[in-house]
Design a protein around this motif. Structure first.
Motif, PDB file in Angstrom:
ATOM      1  N   GLY A  88       2.198  10.734   0.667  1.00  0.00           N
ATOM      2  CA  GLY A  88       0.813  10.824   0.221  1.00  0.00           C
ATOM      3  C   GLY A  88      -0.097   9.739   0.769  1.00  0.00           C
ATOM      4  O   GLY A  88      -1.309   9.925   0.870  1.00  0.00           O
ATOM      5  N   HIS A  89       0.482   8.614   1.142  1.00  0.00           N
ATOM      6  CA  HIS A  89      -0.284   7.499   1.712  1.00  0.00           C
ATOM      7  C   HIS A  89       0.211   7.213   3.135  1.00  0.00           C
ATOM      8  O   HIS A  89       0.311   6.064   3.550  1.00  0.00           O
ATOM      9  CB  HIS A  89      -0.148   6.262   0.829  1.00  0.00           C
ATOM     10  N   HIS A  90       0.507   8.283   3.877  1.00  0.00           N
ATOM     11  CA  HIS A  90       1.124   8.098   5.189  1.00  0.00           C
ATOM     12  C   HIS A  90       0.248   7.319   6.148  1.00  0.00           C
ATOM     13  O   HIS A  90       0.753   6.547   6.967  1.00  0.00           O
ATOM     14  CB  HIS A  90       1.523   9.447   5.791  1.00  0.00           C
ATOM     15  N   ASP A  91      -1.069   7.473   6.065  1.00  0.00           N
ATOM     16  CA  ASP A  91      -1.919   6.717   6.985  1.00  0.00           C
ATOM     17  C   ASP A  91      -1.937   5.231   6.644  1.00  0.00           C
ATOM     18  O   ASP A  91      -1.950   4.370   7.533  1.00  0.00           O
ATOM     19  CB  ASP A  91      -3.332   7.298   7.010  1.00  0.00           C
ATOM     20  N   THR A  92      -1.895   4.917   5.351  1.00  0.00           N
ATOM     21  CA  THR A  92      -1.834   3.513   4.927  1.00  0.00           C
ATOM     22  C   THR A  92      -0.506   2.887   5.342  1.00  0.00           C
ATOM     23  O   THR A  92      -0.466   1.759   5.852  1.00  0.00           O
ATOM     24  CB  THR A  92      -2.016   3.416   3.407  1.00  0.00           C
ATOM     25  N   ALA A  93       0.584   3.623   5.145  1.00  0.00           N
ATOM     26  CA  ALA A  93       1.900   3.124   5.547  1.00  0.00           C
ATOM     27  C   ALA A  93       1.962   2.908   7.055  1.00  0.00           C
ATOM     28  O   ALA A  93       2.476   1.893   7.538  1.00  0.00           O
ATOM     29  CB  ALA A  93       2.983   4.107   5.116  1.00  0.00           C
ATOM     30  N   ALA A  94       1.401   3.854   7.819  1.00  0.00           N
ATOM     31  CA  ALA A  94       1.424   3.728   9.269  1.00  0.00           C
ATOM     32  C   ALA A  94       0.581   2.551   9.739  1.00  0.00           C
ATOM     33  O   ALA A  94       0.949   1.849  10.688  1.00  0.00           O
ATOM     34  CB  ALA A  94       0.922   5.028   9.905  1.00  0.00           C
ATOM     35  N   SER A 277      -9.666   9.714  -3.346  1.00  0.00           N
ATOM     36  CA  SER A 277     -10.166   9.252  -2.049  1.00  0.00           C
ATOM     37  C   SER A 277      -9.222   8.240  -1.409  1.00  0.00           C
ATOM     38  O   SER A 277      -9.329   7.964  -0.209  1.00  0.00           O
ATOM     39  CB  SER A 277     -11.557   8.630  -2.210  1.00  0.00           C
ATOM     40  N   PHE A 278      -8.294   7.683  -2.210  1.00  0.00           N
ATOM     41  CA  PHE A 278      -7.334   6.715  -1.676  1.00  0.00           C
ATOM     42  C   PHE A 278      -6.147   7.396  -1.007  1.00  0.00           C
ATOM     43  O   PHE A 278      -5.365   6.738  -0.318  1.00  0.00           O
ATOM     44  CB  PHE A 278      -6.847   5.778  -2.779  1.00  0.00           C
ATOM     45  N   LEU A 279      -5.981   8.703  -1.227  1.00  0.00           N
ATOM     46  CA  LEU A 279      -4.914   9.431  -0.550  1.00  0.00           C
ATOM     47  C   LEU A 279      -5.310   9.681   0.904  1.00  0.00           C
ATOM     48  O   LEU A 279      -6.488   9.667   1.254  1.00  0.00           O
ATOM     49  CB  LEU A 279      -4.644  10.757  -1.251  1.00  0.00           C
ATOM     50  N   ALA A 280      -4.319   9.949   1.743  1.00  0.00           N
ATOM     51  CA  ALA A 280      -4.583  10.184   3.160  1.00  0.00           C
ATOM     52  C   ALA A 280      -5.556  11.344   3.344  1.00  0.00           C
ATOM     53  O   ALA A 280      -5.578  12.288   2.545  1.00  0.00           O
ATOM     54  CB  ALA A 280      -3.275  10.476   3.891  1.00  0.00           C
ATOM     55  N   ALA A 289      -5.420  24.319   0.156  1.00  0.00           N
ATOM     56  CA  ALA A 289      -4.392  24.435  -0.880  1.00  0.00           C
ATOM     57  C   ALA A 289      -4.696  23.597  -2.108  1.00  0.00           C
ATOM     58  O   ALA A 289      -4.337  23.967  -3.226  1.00  0.00           O
ATOM     59  CB  ALA A 289      -3.031  24.033  -0.303  1.00  0.00           C
ATOM     60  N   ASN A 290      -5.371  22.458  -1.920  1.00  0.00           N
ATOM     61  CA  ASN A 290      -5.616  21.546  -3.034  1.00  0.00           C
ATOM     62  C   ASN A 290      -6.986  20.892  -2.898  1.00  0.00           C
ATOM     63  O   ASN A 290      -7.090  19.698  -2.612  1.00  0.00           O
ATOM     64  CB  ASN A 290      -4.511  20.490  -3.087  1.00  0.00           C
ATOM     65  N   PRO A 291      -8.059  21.645  -3.120  1.00  0.00           N
ATOM     66  CA  PRO A 291      -9.404  21.092  -2.933  1.00  0.00           C
ATOM     67  C   PRO A 291      -9.725  19.933  -3.865  1.00  0.00           C
ATOM     68  O   PRO A 291     -10.502  19.050  -3.505  1.00  0.00           O
ATOM     69  CB  PRO A 291     -10.320  22.298  -3.197  1.00  0.00           C
ATOM     70  N   ALA A 292      -9.146  19.906  -5.061  1.00  0.00           N
ATOM     71  CA  ALA A 292      -9.442  18.817  -6.003  1.00  0.00           C
ATOM     72  C   ALA A 292      -9.010  17.468  -5.452  1.00  0.00           C
ATOM     73  O   ALA A 292      -9.666  16.450  -5.676  1.00  0.00           O
ATOM     74  CB  ALA A 292      -8.753  19.083  -7.344  1.00  0.00           C
ATOM     75  N   VAL A 293      -7.904  17.457  -4.746  1.00  0.00           N
ATOM     76  CA  VAL A 293      -7.393  16.221  -4.163  1.00  0.00           C
ATOM     77  C   VAL A 293      -8.121  15.865  -2.868  1.00  0.00           C
ATOM     78  O   VAL A 293      -8.324  14.686  -2.566  1.00  0.00           O
ATOM     79  CB  VAL A 293      -5.876  16.347  -3.899  1.00  0.00           C
ATOM     80  N   CYS A 294      -8.546  16.882  -2.143  1.00  0.00           N
ATOM     81  CA  CYS A 294      -9.075  16.663  -0.794  1.00  0.00           C
ATOM     82  C   CYS A 294     -10.587  16.540  -0.718  1.00  0.00           C
ATOM     83  O   CYS A 294     -11.117  16.157   0.322  1.00  0.00           O
ATOM     84  CB  CYS A 294      -8.612  17.801   0.113  1.00  0.00           C
ATOM     85  N   THR A 295     -11.296  16.875  -1.790  1.00  0.00           N
ATOM     86  CA  THR A 295     -12.756  16.872  -1.746  1.00  0.00           C
ATOM     87  C   THR A 295     -13.315  15.547  -2.230  1.00  0.00           C
ATOM     88  O   THR A 295     -13.046  15.122  -3.360  1.00  0.00           O
ATOM     89  CB  THR A 295     -13.328  18.009  -2.599  1.00  0.00           C
ATOM     90  N   ASP A 296     -14.097  14.889  -1.387  1.00  0.00           N
ATOM     91  CA  ASP A 296     -14.738  13.630  -1.741  1.00  0.00           C
ATOM     92  C   ASP A 296     -16.165  13.878  -2.200  1.00  0.00           C
ATOM     93  O   ASP A 296     -16.715  14.981  -2.064  1.00  0.00           O
ATOM     94  CB  ASP A 296     -14.727  12.682  -0.544  1.00  0.00           C
TER      95      ASP A 296
END
Length: 327
Positions: A88-94, A277-280, A289-296
């Protein structure tokens, strides 16, 4: 997914390390007397060019099987949020791996997108901190490249329920008992279990090996008495989304509840940011598939925000792990 091994990387660099990408590979912590099996991903510094890969509809940039670059590397462990996953935080980990850190993210048993069997339960609140200690044990003793890790410089990144996890790991000592203030009005399953007389099955032990922590929108925050928070002694970078953008009662918003208790945290309030907004940043497939998580919020640029977020996180860990060889 269960048997796949893959390596991830980000497209932008901080220019502070020779690494050109972030390598990632799946590992397993076997079940044992201390708990069930745990799945994890480990990001490592890598000197090769990345390839585009798809994982659960998320686009990562990967270098499959990339050899680890560097010695005496600090370790950062990542704890995901409620019903999250280790990517879920792959960009932060990378970003951290690209800056010279080893980064290990786990799937918390019983509280992932695939396994919600114990989500919100008292057992998860108790076992999540123990999962982190088991992860650190594995990275120092069982991971194939364990000798490359600087065991004196271990950090933590925790989001939402992972923020709760992180505070517990660094000594915040959650108060899990019947009659806990705010539990009576909470929909949290753990609160209902506590009010019915159920008690934690084990003590929550802090892990002194964690020397610095980044905590984002911790939940549940009301289980941490201010006097217990004040007992934490390690450096903390605390991030909060904007309550004005979380009016739907989203459980993870925001960090203000713990700000006053933590000793002089490095505090970042992100105006107009929603909890997720903190998720990748999401791909089109994920957004559908999941607009609630992806919509800022309107006008909020998650890509630009993450660029700044990562720079601040890397700088925070570099500051407190200054003696390590690579960062």
């Amino acid at each position: 997914m269960r048997s796949t091994k893959f390596v991830f990387a980000i497209c932008f660099l901080f220019g502070l390390t020779a690494a050109k990408a972030a390598g990632v590979r799946n590992f397993d912590i076997p079940a044992g007397a201390t708990g069930p099996a745990i799945r994890l991903l480990v990001w490592t510094p890598c000197a090769e060019s990345p390839q585009e890969m798809d994982a659960r509809g998320a686009i990562f940039f990967a270098v499959p099987g990339c050899p680890v670059t560097g010695e005496k590397l600090p370790l950062i462990v990542i704890s995901h949020g409620r019903r999250g996953w280790f990517g879920g935080h792959h960009d932060t980990a990378a970003a951290l791996a690209d800056a010279g850190f080893v980064v290990a993210a786990l799937n918390h048993p019983g509280d992932t997108w695939r396994d919600t069997s114990r989500t919100d339960s008292l057992s998860v609140l108790v076992e999540r901190p123990a999962d982190i200690s088991r992860l650190i044990d594995y990275m120092l003793d069982g991971w194939p490249d364990a000798p490359r890790i600087d065991a004196q410089h271990i950090g933590l990144y925790g989001f939402s329920f992972g923020g709760y996890t992180g505070i517990a790991v660094i000594g915040g000592n959650p108060d899990l008992r019947k009659g806990l203030p705010n539990c009576a009005t909470s929909s949290l399953l753990a609160c209902k279990q506590l009010e019915s007389g159920e008690a934690p099955g084990q003590l929550i032990k802090p892990d002194p090996r964690v020397k610095a922590a980044v905590i984002v929108d911790p939940y549940p925050a009301f289980v941490f008495p201010e006097k217990n928070l004040k007992r934490t002694t390690i450096p903390v970078q605390l991030w909060s989304s904007d309550p004005a953008q979380n009016a739907d009662g989203l459980s993870g918003c925001c960090a203000a509840a713990v700000k006053q208790g933590l000793p002089v945290p490095d505090y970042h309030f992100v105006a107009n940011a929603r909890h997720f907004s903190f998720l990748a940043t999401c791909t089109l497939k994920e957004a559908q598939a999941n607009p609630a998580v992806c919509t800022d919020a309107p006008g909020f640029d998650r890509v630009d925000f993450h660029r700044n977020l990562h720079a601040d996180i890397v700088a925070f860990f570099r500051k407190h792990f200054a003696e390590s060889a690579n960062p």
